[in-house]
Design an enzyme around this catalytic site. Structure first.
Site, PDB file in Angstrom:
ATOM      1  N   ASP A  67      -4.688  62.448  34.391  1.00 24.68           N
ATOM      2  CA  ASP A  67      -4.741  61.856  33.710  1.00 24.68           C
ATOM      3  C   ASP A  67      -6.461  61.267  33.588  1.00 24.68           C
ATOM      4  OD1 ASP A  67      -3.626  60.705  35.445  1.00 24.68           O
ATOM      5  OD2 ASP A  67      -2.113  60.484  34.771  1.00 24.68           O
ATOM      6  N   HIS A 138       7.578  59.358  33.433  1.00 22.78           N
ATOM      7  CA  HIS A 138       6.805  59.909  32.509  1.00 22.78           C
ATOM      8  C   HIS A 138       6.405  60.520  34.134  1.00 22.78           C
ATOM      9  CE1 HIS A 138       3.789  56.082  33.597  1.00 22.78           C
ATOM     10  NE2 HIS A 138       3.711  57.315  34.578  1.00 22.78           N
TER      11      HIS A 138
END
Ligand code: F6R
Length: 253
Positions: A67, A138
């Site tokens: 990410d 997450h």
């Protein structure tokens, strides 16, 4: 899921670094999926030591990070490009042309995410994906309610993630509210996953990930579907597992 429970966080980081180094030794052209955050810092230090002291060779390795924050470019001190340089890439003999992160300053974020997926496929897929876990469950920046088959895409960060990570920014208010992340579906396609969690703050979500039902509310529960996923915990992160003693017995740890 294979579970390893160790006493200390130092043991967790050391074992994880040894496992990644072993993959690189066995597969000189390995494709590694990388994560950032506090948990990974010591793992990368272990890999730097393995390169320096044991000659682990990164020259054929390709990497794809999970990410990046939207709006942070490759030179931003808070971005994940600089993070990777600081903790790993500047200290091993990796070919920087073979390192990839989603481009948080791309003009067309959707197109950039589609190209990222294509680049992973072109590289032959990810051999080993390193993962941390957020306090809200997450993985990558796949926040609660992310589709369990989701692909690399722009996402809105949750309040829990903002609270967890803004302390890592020189000016906390500057933490972006959006990021690009590999999807859960993308992560599940890695041939092997290695998730690390340490510390008491992760204990409740770790118990949900391992013992709870699979739900998009806790994205990490999707790893229960992965055929080759190892989770390494320290005692503090394992503290809320109802079946803790039986897992210790099963893994011999
Ligand atoms: C970062 C990432 C995140 C972190 C997670 C845990 O690339 O993918 O999912 O792994 O937020 O972060 P730490 O290790 O800081 O607790």
């Amino acid at each position: 899921m294979e579970l390893v429970i160790l006493d200390t966080e130092a043991q967790v980081f050391e074992l994880a670094a040894r496992q990644v180094a072993q993959v690189v030794r066995q597969t000189p052209r390995a494709v590694l999926g990388l994560a950032t955050g506090r948990t990974m810092e010591a793992v990368y230090q272990g890999l730097v030591r393995a390169h320096r002291d044991e000659g682990v060779d990164f020259s054929g390795v390709a990497t794809f990070n999970l990410d990046e924050y939207v709006g942070l470019g490759p030179d931003d001190p808070n971005g994940y490009c600089r993070y990777m340089a600081r903790y790993l890439f500047d200290h091993v003999n990796i070919d920087l042309a073979q390192t990839h992160l989603p481009d948080g300053v791309a003009d067309d974020l959707e197109a950039c995410c589609a190209a990222y997926e294509a680049a992973i496929v072109a590289a032959g897929g990810i051999d080993l994906q390193l993962l941390g876990i957020g306090v809200n469950g997450h993985i990558g920046f796949n926040e609660p309610l992310s589709g369990l088959h989701s692909r690399t895409r722009p996402v809105q960060l949750s309040e829990a993630t903002i609270a967890q990570n803004q302390g890592l920014f020189d000016i906390p208010e500057r933490m972006p509210r959006q990021a690009l992340t590999m999807g859960i579906g993308t992560i599940l396609e890695a041939r092997e996953c290695l998730l690390l969690a340490t510390g008491a703050s992760k204990a409740p979500v770790v118990a949900q990930m391992i013992e709870g039902p699979v739900t998009a509310l806790i994205p990490a529960t999707a790893l229960q579907f992965h055929p080759r996923c190892t989770v390494i915990l320290d005692a503090a992160a394992a503290a809320d597992l109802a079946q803790r003693e039986s897992y210790r017995w099963q893994t011999g740890a």
